[in-house]
Design an enzyme around this catalytic site. Sequence first.
Site, PDB file in Angstrom:
ATOM      1  N   VAL A 161       0.837  -1.198   0.000  1.00  0.00           N
ATOM      2  CA  VAL A 161       0.000   0.000   0.000  1.00  0.00           C
ATOM      3  C   VAL A 161       0.878   1.258   0.000  1.00  0.00           C
ATOM      4  CG1 VAL A 161      -1.798   1.290   1.227  1.00  0.00           C
ATOM      5  CG2 VAL A 161      -1.923  -1.194   1.101  1.00  0.00           C
ATOM      6  N   CYS A 162       1.964   1.238   0.754  1.00  0.00           N
ATOM      7  CA  CYS A 162       2.867   2.399   0.799  1.00  0.00           C
ATOM      8  C   CYS A 162       3.515   2.627  -0.567  1.00  0.00           C
ATOM      9  CB  CYS A 162       3.951   2.188   1.851  1.00  0.00           C
ATOM     10  SG  CYS A 162       3.316   1.976   3.525  1.00  0.00           S
ATOM     11  N   ASP A 163       3.915   1.558  -1.213  1.00  0.00           N
ATOM     12  CA  ASP A 163       4.473   1.618  -2.562  1.00  0.00           C
ATOM     13  C   ASP A 163       3.447   2.237  -3.506  1.00  0.00           C
ATOM     14  OD1 ASP A 163       4.588   0.316  -5.361  1.00  0.00           O
ATOM     15  OD2 ASP A 163       6.565  -0.200  -4.564  1.00  0.00           O
TER      16      ASP A 163
END
Length: 166
Positions: free
Chosen positions: A59-61
Amino acid sequence: MASVTFAGNPVTLIGNEVKVGDKAPNFTVLANDLSAVTLEDSKGSVRLISVVPSLDTGVCDAQTRRFNEEASKLDNVKILTVSVDLPFAQKRWCGAAGIENVQTLSDHRDLSFGEAFGVAIQELRLLARSVFVVDSNDTVVYAEYVSEVTDHPNYEAALEAAKQAK
């Protein structure tokens, strides 16, 4: 304080919750070259601050790639991504991911950003997923504390706030 969970488990956020209308608190984080960066360094610009636990997660990517793609459509908006990843890891990740329109900043040293914006997760020493838009006068015009850290933020609302900010 915002009520936040990580993988369904409640976590404790350290610091002060930042709300729309507040003066954005200053902080000191590290750039990929280990130089100190503060909010004041980008004074006069609108800042979209994307906060992620770690760039090495799905999700951060995706969040960082999305804001990187949108950056070219925004005038006078600097996009900052803050995590507790080491500056060396951030630099490596940006190179591998082709990230050129977002500045990644590390809060690993003393959680200055995390505590200033109330997103430091006490139990994990990570930052809670959140997005802030700070106008050119350092006023917070958008603040989202994502209630479940593993969920995506509201990209459209954050981008619209950045477009409307002066």
